[in-house]
Design a protein around this motif. Structure first.
Motif, PDB file in Angstrom:
ATOM      1  N   GLY A 247      34.565  38.886  42.258  1.00 63.18           N
ATOM      2  CA  GLY A 247      35.461  37.746  42.232  1.00 63.18           C
ATOM      3  C   GLY A 247      35.977  37.374  40.861  1.00 63.18           C
ATOM      4  N   GLU A 248      35.799  38.238  39.872  1.00 65.07           N
ATOM      5  CA  GLU A 248      36.226  37.923  38.516  1.00 65.07           C
ATOM      6  C   GLU A 248      37.718  38.201  38.319  1.00 65.07           C
ATOM      7  OE1 GLU A 248      33.796  39.921  35.644  1.00 65.07           O
ATOM      8  OE2 GLU A 248      31.932  39.496  36.729  1.00 65.07           O
ATOM      9  N   HIS A 249      38.309  37.501  37.343  1.00 67.45           N
ATOM     10  CA  HIS A 249      39.630  37.846  36.842  1.00 67.45           C
ATOM     11  C   HIS A 249      39.436  38.900  35.748  1.00 67.45           C
ATOM     12  CE1 HIS A 249      42.246  34.576  38.568  1.00 67.45           C
ATOM     13  NE2 HIS A 249      41.029  34.172  38.919  1.00 67.45           N
ATOM     14  N   VAL A 250      40.097  40.021  35.904  1.00 72.99           N
ATOM     15  CA  VAL A 250      39.836  41.160  35.022  1.00 72.99           C
ATOM     16  C   VAL A 250      41.073  41.476  34.197  1.00 72.99           C
ATOM     17  CG1 VAL A 250      39.175  43.583  34.888  1.00 72.99           C
ATOM     18  CG2 VAL A 250      38.154  42.116  36.638  1.00 72.99           C
ATOM     19  N   THR A 251      40.903  41.459  32.895  1.00 67.81           N
ATOM     20  CA  THR A 251      41.895  41.969  31.962  1.00 67.81           C
ATOM     21  C   THR A 251      41.254  43.091  31.171  1.00 67.81           C
ATOM     22  OG1 THR A 251      43.074  39.866  31.779  1.00 67.81           O
ATOM     23  CG2 THR A 251      43.343  41.442  29.972  1.00 67.81           C
ATOM     24  N   ALA A 252      41.861  44.242  31.178  1.00 66.25           N
ATOM     25  CA  ALA A 252      41.284  45.399  30.498  1.00 66.25           C
ATOM     26  C   ALA A 252      42.405  46.226  29.883  1.00 66.25           C
ATOM     27  CB  ALA A 252      40.483  46.254  31.469  1.00 66.25           C
ATOM     28  N   THR A 253      42.238  46.560  28.623  1.00 62.41           N
ATOM     29  CA  THR A 253      43.132  47.505  27.956  1.00 62.41           C
ATOM     30  C   THR A 253      42.248  48.582  27.360  1.00 62.41           C
ATOM     31  OG1 THR A 253      44.632  45.690  27.436  1.00 62.41           O
ATOM     32  CG2 THR A 253      45.000  47.768  26.288  1.00 62.41           C
ATOM     33  N   ARG A 254      41.944  49.557  28.187  1.00 65.69           N
ATOM     34  CA  ARG A 254      41.003  50.585  27.788  1.00 65.69           C
ATOM     35  C   ARG A 254      41.716  51.931  27.822  1.00 65.69           C
ATOM     36  NH1 ARG A 254      35.433  49.004  30.877  1.00 65.69           N
ATOM     37  NH2 ARG A 254      34.561  50.417  29.315  1.00 65.69           N
ATOM     38  N   ARG A 255      40.973  52.985  27.661  1.00 60.86           N
ATOM     39  CA  ARG A 255      41.615  54.296  27.570  1.00 60.86           C
ATOM     40  C   ARG A 255      42.373  54.656  28.847  1.00 60.86           C
ATOM     41  NH1 ARG A 255      38.576  59.881  25.626  1.00 60.86           N
ATOM     42  NH2 ARG A 255      40.353  61.294  25.936  1.00 60.86           N
ATOM     43  N   TYR A 256      41.765  54.397  30.013  1.00 58.67           N
ATOM     44  CA  TYR A 256      42.383  54.747  31.281  1.00 58.67           C
ATOM     45  C   TYR A 256      42.697  53.539  32.157  1.00 58.67           C
ATOM     46  CZ  TYR A 256      40.869  59.502  30.148  1.00 58.67           C
ATOM     47  OH  TYR A 256      40.670  60.714  29.533  1.00 58.67           O
ATOM     48  N   VAL A 257      41.878  52.524  32.103  1.00 58.94           N
ATOM     49  CA  VAL A 257      42.041  51.368  32.984  1.00 58.94           C
ATOM     50  C   VAL A 257      42.755  50.259  32.230  1.00 58.94           C
ATOM     51  CG1 VAL A 257      40.829  49.569  34.267  1.00 58.94           C
ATOM     52  CG2 VAL A 257      40.047  51.939  34.415  1.00 58.94           C
ATOM     53  N   ARG A 258      43.892  49.821  32.792  1.00 59.21           N
ATOM     54  CA  ARG A 258      44.671  48.749  32.190  1.00 59.21           C
ATOM     55  C   ARG A 258      45.020  47.739  33.285  1.00 59.21           C
ATOM     56  NH1 ARG A 258      46.063  53.509  29.786  1.00 59.21           N
ATOM     57  NH2 ARG A 258      45.992  53.545  27.493  1.00 59.21           N
ATOM     58  N   LEU A 259      44.411  46.576  33.182  1.00 65.98           N
ATOM     59  CA  LEU A 259      44.623  45.510  34.149  1.00 65.98           C
ATOM     60  C   LEU A 259      44.954  44.229  33.388  1.00 65.98           C
ATOM     61  CD1 LEU A 259      41.549  46.177  36.481  1.00 65.98           C
ATOM     62  CD2 LEU A 259      43.904  46.937  36.858  1.00 65.98           C
ATOM     63  N   ASP A 260      45.897  43.468  33.918  1.00 66.44           N
ATOM     64  CA  ASP A 260      46.333  42.237  33.259  1.00 66.44           C
ATOM     65  C   ASP A 260      46.069  41.058  34.188  1.00 66.44           C
ATOM     66  OD1 ASP A 260      47.522  40.234  31.788  1.00 66.44           O
ATOM     67  OD2 ASP A 260      49.557  40.990  32.014  1.00 66.44           O
ATOM     68  N   ASP A 261      44.943  40.369  33.959  1.00 60.35           N
ATOM     69  CA  ASP A 261      44.554  39.190  34.738  1.00 60.35           C
ATOM     70  C   ASP A 261      44.624  39.456  36.241  1.00 60.35           C
ATOM     71  OD1 ASP A 261      43.636  36.588  35.068  1.00 60.35           O
ATOM     72  OD2 ASP A 261      45.665  35.754  35.142  1.00 60.35           O
ATOM     73  N   VAL A 262      43.936  40.496  36.664  1.00 59.57           N
ATOM     74  CA  VAL A 262      43.901  40.881  38.076  1.00 59.57           C
ATOM     75  C   VAL A 262      42.682  40.250  38.738  1.00 59.57           C
ATOM     76  CG1 VAL A 262      43.689  42.810  39.690  1.00 59.57           C
ATOM     77  CG2 VAL A 262      45.088  43.055  37.626  1.00 59.57           C
ATOM     78  N   ALA A 263      42.886  39.677  39.907  1.00 55.67           N
ATOM     79  CA  ALA A 263      41.786  39.116  40.695  1.00 55.67           C
ATOM     80  C   ALA A 263      42.119  39.302  42.169  1.00 55.67           C
ATOM     81  CB  ALA A 263      41.564  37.648  40.382  1.00 55.67           C
ATOM     82  N   LEU A 264      41.093  39.500  42.972  1.00 54.53           N
ATOM     83  CA  LEU A 264      41.283  39.636  44.410  1.00 54.53           C
ATOM     84  C   LEU A 264      41.485  38.259  45.043  1.00 54.53           C
ATOM     85  CD1 LEU A 264      38.479  42.214  45.300  1.00 54.53           C
ATOM     86  CD2 LEU A 264      40.898  42.682  44.870  1.00 54.53           C
ATOM     87  N   ASP A 265      42.443  38.159  45.937  1.00 55.53           N
ATOM     88  CA  ASP A 265      42.604  36.929  46.713  1.00 55.53           C
ATOM     89  C   ASP A 265      41.542  36.809  47.797  1.00 55.53           C
ATOM     90  OD1 ASP A 265      45.035  35.487  45.715  1.00 55.53           O
ATOM     91  OD2 ASP A 265      45.947  37.441  46.095  1.00 55.53           O
ATOM     92  N   TRP A 266      41.024  37.940  48.253  1.00 52.10           N
ATOM     93  CA  TRP A 266      39.997  37.937  49.294  1.00 52.10           C
ATOM     94  C   TRP A 266      38.766  38.716  48.827  1.00 52.10           C
ATOM     95  CZ3 TRP A 266      40.566  34.581  53.032  1.00 52.10           C
ATOM     96  CH2 TRP A 266      41.852  34.214  53.445  1.00 52.10           C
ATOM     97  N   PRO A 267      38.099  38.248  47.784  1.00 54.72           N
ATOM     98  CA  PRO A 267      36.860  38.930  47.387  1.00 54.72           C
ATOM     99  C   PRO A 267      35.802  38.734  48.467  1.00 54.72           C
ATOM    100  CG  PRO A 267      37.051  36.840  46.229  1.00 54.72           C
ATOM    101  CD  PRO A 267      38.345  37.031  46.966  1.00 54.72           C
ATOM    102  N   PRO A 268      34.915  39.685  48.624  1.00 56.24           N
ATOM    103  CA  PRO A 268      33.881  39.541  49.659  1.00 56.24           C
ATOM    104  C   PRO A 268      32.846  38.501  49.242  1.00 56.24           C
ATOM    105  CG  PRO A 268      33.502  41.525  48.383  1.00 56.24           C
ATOM    106  CD  PRO A 268      34.806  40.962  47.897  1.00 56.24           C
ATOM    107  N   PRO A 269      32.371  37.672  50.174  1.00 60.09           N
ATOM    108  CA  PRO A 269      31.309  36.726  49.834  1.00 60.09           C
ATOM    109  C   PRO A 269      30.071  37.430  49.295  1.00 60.09           C
ATOM    110  CG  PRO A 269      32.244  36.213  51.987  1.00 60.09           C
ATOM    111  CD  PRO A 269      32.796  37.541  51.574  1.00 60.09           C
ATOM    112  N   GLN A 270      29.826  38.633  49.792  1.00 63.26           N
ATOM    113  CA  GLN A 270      28.695  39.452  49.341  1.00 63.26           C
ATOM    114  C   GLN A 270      29.239  40.815  48.956  1.00 63.26           C
ATOM    115  OE1 GLN A 270      25.117  39.732  51.903  1.00 63.26           O
ATOM    116  NE2 GLN A 270      25.457  41.932  51.809  1.00 63.26           N
ATOM    117  N   ARG A 271      29.088  41.178  47.700  1.00 63.67           N
ATOM    118  CA  ARG A 271      29.638  42.459  47.246  1.00 63.67           C
ATOM    119  C   ARG A 271      28.984  43.618  47.979  1.00 63.67           C
ATOM    120  NH1 ARG A 271      27.623  45.548  43.178  1.00 63.67           N
ATOM    121  NH2 ARG A 271      26.703  43.806  42.041  1.00 63.67           N
TER     122      ARG A 271
END
Length: 273
Positions: free
Chosen positions: A136-160
């Motif tokens: 359920g986190e908001h993820v921002t990542a600028t890494r070698r392969y993974v690049r995400l800009d404030d991405v979060a799931l609208d429907w995260p599972p209650p239990q991962r």
């Protein structure tokens, strides 16, 4: 709830190998369910059946069987898409789905234009992002392969859902202990392989400050046409559990992929409820 609290020492399962046509899946799931096998596992190999579509069909064909995919090759998918798909299955079938991330076969990844120069780096970045998104986190990542800009799931599972990493070598096994809930080992016959992986994954987990032992799941191949199959099954399952596998998953051969003879052998060996 932490997935580790759902660890089930001594669990068994079988594999629906993708050498069987997808239209056979529903019948296999019904037979696995009726026999009381706790877990059904799936492959995703190029260019056979899709792991997540097959998992959705398997989960919908039973109300009880837990389903795992081993494994989803990370070069093929953006981690945000993986998290969306896994979260959907986790919400629709709570407590019944396990996803496994892995390198994939290098030649196949190159064949489809998805090869990378540092598979270990990609796997670490991808697993970190997927786990965080499922939590359920908001993820921002600028890494070698993974690049995400404030991405979060609208429907995260209650239990991962449980998240594993598929591994063979010690570096990837250690990564599994560090960034996932545990490790999926493929083609295991020697208990020492499990024992060694258990030690590596647990040490890596402790070094990363993550509590509790790693989950260890082991695929092991047996010829369904072998003589005294139930005895072979009982011996293999007992030896791998004793070595530290939480779950031992039996699979047939490429020539004899149907798992139902192995289901019968598990029952005859007294290993099912």
């Amino acid at each position: 709830m932490d997935p580790l609290l759902m660890a089930r020492p001594g669990t068994v399962g079988v594999v629906f190998r993708p050498q069987q046509p997808p239209e056979d899946l529903a019948g296999v799931v019904r037979d696995v369910d009726a026999a009381g096998v706790p877990e059904l596992w799936l492959w995703e190999d190029c260019f056979l059946e899709g792991g997540l579509t097959t998992a959705a069909a398997a989960l919908a064909s039973s109300t009880r069987v837990r389903v795992g995919v081993g494994l989803l090759p990370v070069p093929l998918r953006n981690p945000a898409l993986v998290a969306m798909e896994v979260a959907t299955l986790g919400r629709m079938f709570p407590g019944r789905f396990t996803a496994t991330l892995g390198h994939g076969v290098g030649d196949w990844m190159t064949q489809v234009g998805a090869g990378v120069t540092s598979p270990m780096t990609l796997l670490r970045e991808h697993a970190d992002a997927v786990r965080a998104l499922l939590d359920g986190e908001h993820v921002t990542a600028t890494r070698r392969y993974v690049r995400l800009d404030d991405v979060a799931l609208d429907w995260p599972p209650p239990q991962r859902p449980t998240l594993l990493v598929g591994a063979r070598g010690p570096r990837t096994i250690a990564l599994a202990g560090e960034v996932a809930d545990g490790v999926l080992l493929d083609s295991v016959t020697d208990p020492e392989t499990v024992r060694r992986a258990r030690g590596i994954a647990d040490d890596a987990r402790a070094a990363a400050g993550r509590g509790g032992p790693a989950l260890v799941t082991a695929y092991t191949e047996l010829d369904p046409a072998a003589d005294h199959l139930s005895e072979r099954v009982a011996e293999r399952v007992a030896s791998l559990h004793e070595a530290g596998a939480d779950t031992v998953v039996l699979q047939g051969t490429g020539e004899r992929p149907d798992p139902r003879p192995l289901v019968t052998a598990l029952s005859d060996a007294g290993l099912l409820p």
